[in-house]
Design a protein around this motif. Structure first.
Motif, PDB file in Angstrom:
ATOM      1  N   ARG A  32       0.793  -1.220   0.000  1.00  0.00           N
ATOM      2  CA  ARG A  32       0.000   0.000   0.000  1.00  0.00           C
ATOM      3  C   ARG A  32       0.832   1.280   0.000  1.00  0.00           C
ATOM      4  NH1 ARG A  32      -5.443  -1.198   0.974  1.00  0.00           N
ATOM      5  NH2 ARG A  32      -5.682  -3.406   0.417  1.00  0.00           N
ATOM      6  N   TYR A  74      -9.070  -9.046   9.202  1.00  0.00           N
ATOM      7  CA  TYR A  74      -8.998  -7.586   9.167  1.00  0.00           C
ATOM      8  C   TYR A  74      -8.155  -6.943  10.271  1.00  0.00           C
ATOM      9  CZ  TYR A  74     -12.366  -7.598   5.381  1.00  0.00           C
ATOM     10  OH  TYR A  74     -12.978  -7.803   4.178  1.00  0.00           O
ATOM     11  N   HIS A  77      -5.258  -5.495   8.509  1.00  0.00           N
ATOM     12  CA  HIS A  77      -5.511  -4.189   7.894  1.00  0.00           C
ATOM     13  C   HIS A  77      -5.430  -3.068   8.935  1.00  0.00           C
ATOM     14  CE1 HIS A  77      -7.061  -6.894   4.852  1.00  0.00           C
ATOM     15  NE2 HIS A  77      -7.208  -5.898   4.009  1.00  0.00           N
ATOM     16  N   GLN A 130      -7.910   4.838   3.686  1.00  0.00           N
ATOM     17  CA  GLN A 130      -8.384   3.795   2.774  1.00  0.00           C
ATOM     18  C   GLN A 130      -8.391   2.433   3.462  1.00  0.00           C
ATOM     19  OE1 GLN A 130      -5.530   4.359  -0.406  1.00  0.00           O
ATOM     20  NE2 GLN A 130      -7.061   5.344  -1.716  1.00  0.00           N
ATOM     21  N   THR A 133     -11.155   1.726   6.168  1.00  0.00           N
ATOM     22  CA  THR A 133     -12.533   1.507   5.705  1.00  0.00           C
ATOM     23  C   THR A 133     -12.777   0.064   5.272  1.00  0.00           C
ATOM     24  OG1 THR A 133     -12.052   2.078   3.388  1.00  0.00           O
ATOM     25  CG2 THR A 133     -12.688   3.886   4.861  1.00  0.00           C
ATOM     26  N   GLU A 134     -11.719  -0.678   4.957  1.00  0.00           N
ATOM     27  CA  GLU A 134     -11.876  -2.000   4.334  1.00  0.00           C
ATOM     28  C   GLU A 134     -12.560  -3.039   5.220  1.00  0.00           C
ATOM     29  OE1 GLU A 134      -8.324  -3.217   2.201  1.00  0.00           O
ATOM     30  OE2 GLU A 134      -8.124  -1.209   1.337  1.00  0.00           O
TER      31      GLU A 134
END
Length: 333
Positions: A32, A74, A77, A130, A133-134
């Motif tokens: 990323r 997650y 993330h 970004q 939010t995933e």
């Protein structure tokens, strides 16, 4: 200054216990931080990301999620999000502080320029939003976006409070929550939230991160006046020379007589420092018991962090996080 100043290293144990998940975090960070159109972005980011930092904040997110029984993807993330926010703030801080070194290496603003550091920091903040939010969890988004705002607010507050003798312990605590504790508490809290833990456990994780961050920062500020420079990597009195109004001085100013207050006004507010001023400052700090009182505050926050973790399910990860709360203040014994 770091967590390497005593032999036992709970953060190394955390890293070993979470090695597979941290490998996934690091892979996601590398993916990323790429940019098709601006090669300067991965150049600057890689310089800081690959500099050998301990990745403590993302490890706390992974650990919190694991303690709460999470088995989804997650938390990786969210851990990467936390590290991106942290890295962005470091890029901005080095510009604000006009720093030339971080983790023993030249800073990005020195190797490139201030504009690159600020803009790449902005890019990393955008990437962090970004990423957060995933998972599709509004509460997670709220926690991390609030933390980003608190960090920025704390940095601006520090600009005005750092050399103002009217700064009291409440304002100092607000600054510390912004510059250090807000991201620690967000890192641990989102681990519990993504795991779907009950509100009491999520609150306990928040309280742990908040208290751990405050304990660490107070210890850091205290060691500036009483640490071993060969162990801390800082010269004793750097904060004094840089006119930073940290907790030991705030306590001494609160107890100062008229003559002592004039000394602090000259050296901190006006920046007119002379030979022997550091030694006199240390004498005043000891006279009013400011160093010992600051040490007691750091130990108190460490105890709060440990008490918070005691409310969570017993596990080896939980025990290591409790050890970490002891470890951040072990330098003060």
């Amino acid at each position: 200054m770091g967590l390497d100043t005593v032999k036992a290293k709970p953060h190394d144990r955390l890293a070993a216990m979470l090695s597979d998940e941290m490998a996934a975090v690091n892979a996601l960070i590398r993916e990323r931080m790429a940019s098709k159109h601006a090669p300067r972005i991965p150049e600057v980011t890689a310089h800081l990301v690959e500099a050998g930092g301990k990745r403590l904040r993302p490890m706390l997110t992974l650990a919190a999620a694991n303690i709460c029984g999470y088995d989804g993807p997650y938390h990786v993330h969210l851990a990467a999000t936390v590290e991106f926010i942290h890295t962005a703030t470091l890029l901005h801080d080095d510009v604000v502080d006009e720093s030339a070194q971080r983790r023993g290496r030249p800073t990005a603003n020195l190797l490139w320029d201030n504009k690159s550091s600020v803009l790449v920091g902005d890019y990393l903040f955008a990437r962090s939003f970004q990423l957060m939010t995933e998972p599709g969890n509004l509460r997670v988004l709220e926690i991390l976006s609030n933390a980003a705002a608190t960090i920025a607010e704390g940095e601006v507050l520090q600009l005005t409070a750092a050399q103002d003798l009217s700064t009291d312990e409440d304002i100092y605590l607000q600054v510390v929550r912004g510059k250090t504790a807000a991201l620690f508490s967000a890192a641990t809290e989102v681990g519990g939230v993504i795991a779907g833990s009950d509100p009491a456990q999520v609150q306990a994780l928040f309280d742990y991160g908040d208290a751990l961050g405050i304990a660490f920062q107070i210890a850091d500020d205290l060691l500036d006046y009483m640490g071993d420079s060969s162990a801390t990597g800082k010269n004793v009195g750097d904060d004094f020379r840089e006119r930073k109004l940290t907790l030991p001085v705030i306590k001494a100013v609160a107890a100062a007589d008229e003559e002592e207050r004039a000394f602090w006004q000259r050296t901190i507010e006006k920046g007119k420092q002379e030979e022997g001023d550091l030694e006199h400052a240390l004498k005043l700090l000891n006279k009013h018991g400011a160093l010992e009182a600051t040490r007691e505050d750091a130990l108190g926050w460490s105890e709060k962090a440990k008490a918070s973790m005691a409310q969570l399910p017993q596990s080896e990860l939980r025990d290591v996080m409790i050890e970490l709360a002891d470890f951040v203040v072990a330098r003060l014994y």
